[in-house]
Design a protein around this motif. Structure first.
Motif, short mmCIF file in Angstrom:
data_model
loop_
_atom_site.label_atom_id
_atom_site.label_comp_id
_atom_site.label_asym_id
_atom_site.label_seq_id
_atom_site.Cartn_x
_atom_site.Cartn_y
_atom_site.Cartn_z
N LEU A 258 35.26 41.24 37.70
CA LEU A 258 33.69 41.71 37.63
C LEU A 258 33.15 40.79 36.37
N ASP A 259 31.90 40.29 36.62
CA ASP A 259 31.33 39.33 35.56
C ASP A 259 30.49 40.41 34.57
N GLU A 260 31.10 40.66 33.43
CA GLU A 260 30.19 42.10 32.93
C GLU A 260 29.00 41.63 32.10
N THR A 261 28.67 40.12 32.49
CA THR A 261 27.29 39.86 31.84
C THR A 261 26.19 40.04 32.71
N ALA A 262 26.69 40.60 33.91
CA ALA A 262 25.84 40.92 35.00
C ALA A 262 25.62 42.60 34.99
N SER A 263 25.96 43.23 33.99
CA SER A 263 25.58 44.79 33.84
C SER A 263 24.17 45.00 33.89
N PRO A 264 23.59 46.11 34.43
CA PRO A 264 24.33 47.23 35.03
C PRO A 264 25.00 47.20 36.45
N GLN A 265 24.50 46.19 37.21
CA GLN A 265 24.98 45.95 38.43
C GLN A 265 26.46 45.96 38.78
N LEU A 266 27.28 45.29 37.97
CA LEU A 266 28.62 45.24 37.86
C LEU A 266 29.16 44.78 39.41
N GLU A 267 28.57 43.66 40.09
CA GLU A 267 28.90 43.61 41.50
C GLU A 267 30.28 42.95 41.48
N GLU A 268 31.12 43.08 42.38
CA GLU A 268 32.44 42.67 42.46
C GLU A 268 32.32 41.12 42.99
N HIS A 319 57.62 42.94 37.13
CA HIS A 319 56.43 42.43 37.49
C HIS A 319 55.45 42.38 36.31
N PHE A 320 54.52 41.50 36.16
CA PHE A 320 53.51 41.39 35.20
C PHE A 320 52.27 40.81 35.81
N VAL A 321 51.32 40.87 35.06
CA VAL A 321 50.09 40.52 35.04
C VAL A 321 49.57 39.33 34.47
N ARG A 322 49.09 38.10 34.85
CA ARG A 322 48.72 36.90 34.27
C ARG A 322 47.13 36.95 34.00
N GLY A 323 46.64 36.75 32.75
CA GLY A 323 45.35 37.11 32.64
C GLY A 323 44.34 35.86 33.20
N VAL A 324 43.12 36.05 33.15
CA VAL A 324 42.17 34.93 33.39
C VAL A 324 42.18 34.02 32.18
N ASP A 325 42.67 32.74 32.45
CA ASP A 325 42.44 31.70 31.47
C ASP A 325 40.81 31.28 31.18
N SER A 326 40.51 31.38 29.66
CA SER A 326 39.42 31.24 29.49
C SER A 326 38.74 30.09 29.70
N SER A 327 39.32 29.09 29.87
CA SER A 327 38.89 27.69 30.04
C SER A 327 38.50 27.77 31.71
N ALA A 328 39.29 28.54 32.45
CA ALA A 328 38.71 28.37 33.79
C ALA A 328 37.42 29.00 34.13
N VAL A 329 37.02 29.84 33.31
CA VAL A 329 35.87 30.64 33.33
C VAL A 329 34.75 30.22 32.57
N LYS A 330 34.68 29.14 32.05
CA LYS A 330 33.87 28.59 30.78
C LYS A 330 32.41 28.41 31.48
N GLY A 331 31.49 29.22 31.15
CA GLY A 331 30.21 29.32 31.48
C GLY A 331 30.01 30.08 32.80
N LYS A 332 30.98 30.75 33.08
CA LYS A 332 30.80 31.58 34.17
C LYS A 332 30.68 33.09 33.86
N GLY A 333 30.34 33.35 32.68
CA GLY A 333 30.27 34.77 32.30
C GLY A 333 31.33 35.24 31.79
N ARG A 334 31.67 36.68 31.57
CA ARG A 334 32.56 37.56 30.95
C ARG A 334 33.45 38.19 31.90
N ILE A 335 34.66 37.70 32.48
CA ILE A 335 35.18 38.09 33.55
C ILE A 335 36.21 39.36 33.15
N ALA A 336 36.14 40.34 33.71
CA ALA A 336 36.96 41.57 33.39
C ALA A 336 37.82 41.62 34.84
N ARG A 337 38.98 42.39 34.70
CA ARG A 337 39.84 42.73 36.06
C ARG A 337 40.14 44.30 35.84
#
Length: 374
Positions: A258-268, A319-337
């Protein structure tokens, strides 16, 4: 970090319902040389909307007012009921602040009148016996609320456990053919009748851009993908460290980004803006495999209790979870999982190791102590 994209073993819900999953398929999914994961497709029509509502609500809960989150935090239950943040250890000396969790005791699956396991039967296990807590329903209230969260979450958990029961039944058929002393229907009974199954709704906070203060070191107790020097033999488990689940079967939804800057819609979002983020499995040969769960499916991973119960025929896999690289989403909002995990677990007095008579309660107590800070 070198990895391969793995294609998990997949069966349909119908295959499970008709007891037609071959033993070879189960071994490919859970056996000694497997990745310890089975994907189930063709789920009921109620699954997609339930998944969508529950996972998007993980973001809403994480951003409730601090006083509301405080009221939903239960130290007496070892932070394993209600809201939990900043109390889990990723590894010795490192506290996890990258994600928040909402924990739910699932005894209601066995009996709708139960709000947690029977405390008189399991004294000293408040993490399983404490009653659930839920956020307010009225989103207009001063303290903030999440309408429909309780009912939707319970319904989704029930659907996941219903499916886990069928996976357990398939595992029983295999174990009964392989283990002389195996009790008929043992795993199915434990999954179906357990009062100690635990659900965990996870919210991975958006990764903050790297700053000069965090360059080359962990920030706020965790390190994001942009902060790690990429080496072939280095595991970037920045959002959830490498671990084994300690229950029987862990039911997992696919992750919602989700891009949490799109609140309150929070579209996937259609997919993660960072293709390298997500769930990874470490094979027996120490090779790293990335696994994608289809949006309309559920995945089931093996836990340590299942390995004990089957005498090692089925194996728990790191098993493990790898996070979203901040450089990959630069300018694309605040991405939550966001995602939901349901840990189907035996009752605390159930024996999970026939060789030592170790009960699940004794086993779980050590795991909780190890993973909780303080």
């Amino acid at each position: 970090m070198k990895f391969t994209q793995a294609i998990p073993v997949t069966v349909s819900l119908r295959d499970l319902q008709t007891n037609s999953v071959p033993f070879t398929t189960l071994l490919s999914a859970f056996g000694p040389d497997s990745l310890g994961i089975l994907v189930v497709t063709d789920l009921p029509a109620t699954f997609p909307p339930l998944r969508s509502r529950v996972l998007s609500n993980a973001s809403r809960i994480a951003h409730l007012p601090p006083q509301t989150l405080d009221s939903l935090t239960k130290p007496s239950a070892k932070y394993l009921v209600g809201w939990s943040h900043g109390v889990e250890t990723l590894r010795p000396g490192v506290v996890d602040t990258a994600k928040g969790s909402y924990y739910i005791n699932c005894a209601f699956y066995k009996d709708s009148a139960l709000n947690g396991a029977d405390g008189s039967k399991f004294p000293g296990f408040e993490e399983y016996t404490a009653p659930n807590v839920w956020p307010p329903e009225d989103e207009q209230a001063q303290q903030g609320g999440v309408p429909g969260f309780k009912n939707d979450t319970e319904d989704l958990i029930k659907l996941i456990i219903d499916t886990a029961v069928l996976v357990a039944r398939a595992c029983d058929r295999f174990a009964e053919s392989e283990i002389d002393s195996y009790e008929r229907g043992y795993l199915e009974r434990m999954v179906r009748d357990s009062e100690t199954t635990k659900a965990r709704l996870l919210h991975y906070f958006p990764t903050e851009p790297k700053t000069s203060e965090t360059n080359g070191s962990a920030a706020n107790g965790h390190t994001n993908g942009a902060q790690l020097e990429e080496k072939d033999n280095e595991i970037d488990d920045s959002w959830c460290s490498t671990h084994l689940d300690h229950g029987c079967l862990t039911g997992l939804t696919s992750a919602m980004f989700l891009d949490e800057t799109a609140s309150p819609q929070l579209e996937e979002l259609p997919s993660s803006p960072d293709p390298a983020s997500g769930l990874y499995i470490l094979s027996r040969s120490q090779k790293i495999h990335k696994v994608a769960i289809p949006r309309g499916a559920l995945a089931f991973q093996t836990g340590e209790a299942l390995e004990l119960i089957t005498g090692g025929r089925f194996k728990a896999v790191p098993h493990f979870v790898r996070g979203v690289d901040s450089s990959a989403v630069k300018g694309k909002g605040r991405i939550a999982r966001n995602t939901l995990a349901v840990f189907t677990q035996p009752n605390l007095d159930e024996v999970v190791d026939l060789q030592t008579n170790l009960t699940f309660g004794e086993f779980a107590r050590g795991v909780v102590k190890k993973n909780t800070a303080g």
